[in-house]
Design a protein around this motif. Structure first.
Motif, short mmCIF file in Angstrom:
data_model
loop_
_atom_site.label_atom_id
_atom_site.label_comp_id
_atom_site.label_asym_id
_atom_site.label_seq_id
_atom_site.Cartn_x
_atom_site.Cartn_y
_atom_site.Cartn_z
N ARG A 88 0.84 -1.20 0.00
CA ARG A 88 0.00 0.00 0.00
C ARG A 88 0.87 1.25 0.00
NH1 ARG A 88 -2.51 -0.92 4.27
NH2 ARG A 88 -1.36 0.46 5.68
N GLU A 89 1.94 1.25 0.83
CA GLU A 89 2.85 2.40 0.88
C GLU A 89 3.57 2.59 -0.46
OE1 GLU A 89 5.49 1.68 4.09
OE2 GLU A 89 3.95 1.92 5.65
N MET A 90 3.97 1.47 -1.09
CA MET A 90 4.67 1.57 -2.37
C MET A 90 3.78 2.21 -3.44
SD MET A 90 6.43 -1.48 -4.64
CE MET A 90 4.87 -2.16 -5.21
N TYR A 91 2.53 1.79 -3.50
CA TYR A 91 1.63 2.35 -4.52
C TYR A 91 1.25 3.79 -4.20
CZ TYR A 91 0.98 -1.87 -7.30
OH TYR A 91 1.18 -2.93 -8.15
N GLU A 92 1.18 4.14 -2.93
CA GLU A 92 0.91 5.53 -2.56
C GLU A 92 2.06 6.43 -2.99
OE1 GLU A 92 0.17 5.46 1.59
OE2 GLU A 92 -1.92 4.81 1.40
N GLN A 93 3.29 5.93 -2.87
CA GLN A 93 4.45 6.72 -3.28
C GLN A 93 4.50 6.91 -4.79
OE1 GLN A 93 7.83 4.70 -1.59
NE2 GLN A 93 7.36 5.32 0.51
N ARG A 94 3.96 5.96 -5.53
CA ARG A 94 3.91 6.12 -6.99
C ARG A 94 2.99 7.27 -7.40
NH1 ARG A 94 3.41 -0.16 -9.18
NH2 ARG A 94 5.50 -0.84 -8.52
N ASN A 95 2.04 7.59 -6.53
CA ASN A 95 1.13 8.72 -6.77
C ASN A 95 0.42 8.61 -8.12
OD1 ASN A 95 -0.14 11.10 -6.01
ND2 ASN A 95 1.40 12.40 -6.98
N ASP A 96 0.00 7.40 -8.42
CA ASP A 96 -0.74 7.15 -9.66
C ASP A 96 -2.10 6.56 -9.30
OD1 ASP A 96 -1.77 6.50 -12.11
OD2 ASP A 96 -0.07 5.30 -12.77
N PRO A 97 -3.16 7.40 -9.31
CA PRO A 97 -4.48 6.91 -8.88
C PRO A 97 -5.07 5.83 -9.79
CG PRO A 97 -4.65 9.10 -9.88
CD PRO A 97 -3.20 8.80 -9.72
N SER A 98 -4.48 5.66 -10.98
CA SER A 98 -5.02 4.65 -11.89
C SER A 98 -4.47 3.25 -11.59
CB SER A 98 -4.68 5.01 -13.34
OG SER A 98 -3.28 4.97 -13.56
N GLN A 99 -3.59 3.13 -10.57
CA GLN A 99 -3.05 1.85 -10.19
C GLN A 99 -3.45 1.49 -8.77
OE1 GLN A 99 1.19 1.71 -10.77
NE2 GLN A 99 1.04 1.78 -12.99
N LEU A 100 -3.67 0.21 -8.55
CA LEU A 100 -4.02 -0.29 -7.21
C LEU A 100 -3.09 -1.45 -6.88
CD1 LEU A 100 -7.93 -0.41 -7.32
CD2 LEU A 100 -6.52 1.22 -6.08
N PRO A 101 -2.76 -1.61 -5.59
CA PRO A 101 -1.98 -2.80 -5.21
C PRO A 101 -2.81 -4.06 -5.45
CG PRO A 101 -2.73 -1.62 -3.26
CD PRO A 101 -3.04 -0.76 -4.43
N PRO A 102 -2.14 -5.18 -5.75
CA PRO A 102 -2.91 -6.40 -6.00
C PRO A 102 -3.66 -6.83 -4.75
CG PRO A 102 -0.57 -6.89 -5.78
CD PRO A 102 -0.69 -5.40 -5.83
N PRO A 103 -4.84 -7.39 -4.89
CA PRO A 103 -5.59 -7.84 -3.71
C PRO A 103 -4.85 -8.98 -3.02
CG PRO A 103 -6.62 -8.64 -5.71
CD PRO A 103 -5.54 -7.70 -6.14
N ALA A 104 -4.84 -8.96 -1.68
CA ALA A 104 -4.16 -9.98 -0.90
C ALA A 104 -5.18 -10.78 -0.08
CB ALA A 104 -3.14 -9.34 0.03
N ILE A 105 -5.02 -12.09 -0.13
CA ILE A 105 -5.86 -13.00 0.65
C ILE A 105 -4.98 -13.65 1.71
CG2 ILE A 105 -7.35 -15.04 0.59
CD1 ILE A 105 -7.79 -14.38 -2.42
N ILE A 106 -5.33 -13.51 2.96
CA ILE A 106 -4.55 -14.05 4.07
C ILE A 106 -5.00 -15.47 4.37
CG2 ILE A 106 -3.85 -13.74 6.47
CD1 ILE A 106 -2.79 -11.61 4.56
N VAL A 107 -4.03 -16.36 4.51
CA VAL A 107 -4.30 -17.77 4.83
C VAL A 107 -3.60 -18.12 6.13
CG1 VAL A 107 -4.19 -20.15 4.00
CG2 VAL A 107 -4.36 -18.27 2.36
N THR A 108 -4.28 -18.80 7.05
CA THR A 108 -3.67 -19.16 8.32
C THR A 108 -4.20 -20.48 8.83
OG1 THR A 108 -3.26 -18.43 10.60
CG2 THR A 108 -5.42 -17.93 9.65
N ALA A 109 -3.38 -21.13 9.66
CA ALA A 109 -3.81 -22.39 10.29
C ALA A 109 -4.46 -22.12 11.62
CB ALA A 109 -2.60 -23.31 10.47
N GLU A 110 -4.43 -20.85 12.10
CA GLU A 110 -4.99 -20.53 13.41
C GLU A 110 -6.51 -20.49 13.35
OE1 GLU A 110 -3.44 -16.93 14.89
OE2 GLU A 110 -1.37 -17.65 15.04
N SER A 111 -7.10 -20.73 14.49
CA SER A 111 -8.55 -20.58 14.63
C SER A 111 -8.82 -19.32 15.43
CB SER A 111 -9.14 -21.81 15.34
OG SER A 111 -8.56 -21.96 16.63
#
Length: 409
Positions: A88-111
């Protein structure tokens, strides 16, 4: 270097939907499980790369664009949410509103709720427990995240395009407004610089014509009369230009009053009678009710009628007839003026053009029928629109024309 499997999958994307995926986990066995489960997918090709730590994943994202990230919650050098924060910080520094960071899906073994809450707060788009991973669930959660990201990016890009278009329109409007002001200033300047000396010249000609500077011969008298007519014509043309400028800038205001219709007709005909007599054109005014009053801008309606009558006389040959008619509509709520002639008429293909500014009808030999600027009918139409009326025309080539309009009684 891109793995050979990556290139192989890329060739399969021609006929299927492709999703470029980064799998982030320090467990090689789980990574292999994800590969095998996504490899069973039909209709979608997953092009997969892997990373075993936060730092490695971030470095890959710096050099490669991914459609989605599948990230383990616990990694050797930090949490999966750290990747989300750094992207998120990297894309904010690019200052290009036409780009978004790739969506991230978190996976865990915890309950429990701690990990999902942390993931969503960090900006992950979804969360999935390792124990719930199946080929169907894994494909569904990834494709949903990618579709949502593409939709969001599409909306952002559309809004950016709309903002740019709006900005361009605003700039164009400012330029048009500047041009409008420039033209209006030009009209007023020319009007002042030309009409004032023109009036003086006409007055000097009038004095000469009346013999103030000595006796005038018949031939000289004819020349002086032509000179006065030319002065009047130039004045009339400048008046038309100023009227159009006022209309275009919404500066022309009607001065409504209650006036007898007889006054309107008498004033309109009086200025044309002499030219009709010189052309040997019969000028007729049909019988009408002299007691009727109208509420209108008298000067502007006289301007419309005078223009229509003058045009009719101009385009009617000797021994022809121009007729001004005034009638009350059968409903009693409106009246109609009409000016008809037995002149040359208007060809069907010119009927829609005669109201355009600067348009003048030409003969077959390319000579213009009118000596004016071609603004009269356009001004008449605009003046009648200000009166909530329409100027209508019917004509037959070689037999004559009829212009008419209605006003509320």
């Amino acid at each position: 270097m891109i793995p050979a499997s990556f290139a192989t999958h890329a060739t399969q994307c021609k006929d299927e939907e492709c999703i470029k995926l980064l799998l982030v986990d320090d467990d090689p066995g789980y990574l292999d499980l994800c590969r095998r489960q996504l490899g069973k997918s039909t209709g979608t090709t997953f092009i997969m790369e892997t990373a075993a730590s936060v730092e490695e994943a971030f470095q890959r994202c710096e050099s490669t664009e991914y459609d989605c990230l599948l990230v383990d919650y616990k990694l050797p050098d930090g949490s999966g949410t750290d990747i989300v924060d750094r992207l998120r910080e990297m894309y904010e520094q690019r200052n290009d509103p036409s780009q978004l960071p790739p969506p991230a899906i978190i996976v865990t073994a915890e309950s429990g709720q701690h990990a999902p809450t942390q993931a969503i707060r960090a900006g992950a788009v979804d969360f999935i427990a390792k124990r719930n991973v199946t080929p169907q669930s894994l494909k569904r959660v990834i494709t949903t995240a990618v579709e949502r990201s593409h939709l969001e990016l599409s909306v952002i890009q559309r809004n950016i395009a709309l903002e740019r278009a709006y900005s361009m329109l605003e700039s164009a409007n400012r330029q048009l407004e500047a041009k409008r002001r420039e033209i209006l200033h030009f009209y007023h300047t020319v009007s002042h610089e030309v009409k004032t000396p023109l009036a003086a010249a006409r007055e000097f000609i009038s004095l000469l014509k009346d013999g103030a500077a000595g006796e005038v011969t018949p031939d000289q008298l004819i020349l002086l009369e032509h000179a006065m007519e030319s002065c009047d014509q130039i004045k009339s043309q400048f008046t038309e230009l100023l009227d159009l400028a006022r209309i275009d800038n919404n500066k022309l205001r009607l001065r409504l009053s209650t006036v007898p219709v007889s006054s309107l007709i008498d004033r309109s005909v009086a200025s044309i009678v002499e030219s009709a007599r010189e052309k040997q054109v019969n000028m007729l005014v049909t019988e009408y009710d002299h007691t009727i009053d109208l509420r209108c801008d008298a000067d502007r309606i006289v301007q419309v009628l005078s223009n229509l009558v003058s045009n009719a006389v101009k385009f009617t040959p000797a021994e022809g007839t121009v007729t001004l008619t005034f009638v009350v509509h059968p409903d009693g709520k409106s009246v109609e003026f009409s000016v008809c002639d037995t002149g040359c008429g208007i060809a069907r293909e010119n009927m829609d053009l005669i109201f355009e500014r600067l348009y003048q009808i030409e003969r077959e030999d390319d000579t213009v029928l009118s000596s004016g600027l071609g603004l009269g009918l356009s001004i008449c139409r605009e003046l009648l629109l200000l009166h909530d009326s329409q100027l209508e025309v019917s004509s037959e080539l070689g037999k004559g024309s009829c212009f008419s309009f209605k006003l509320p009684r």
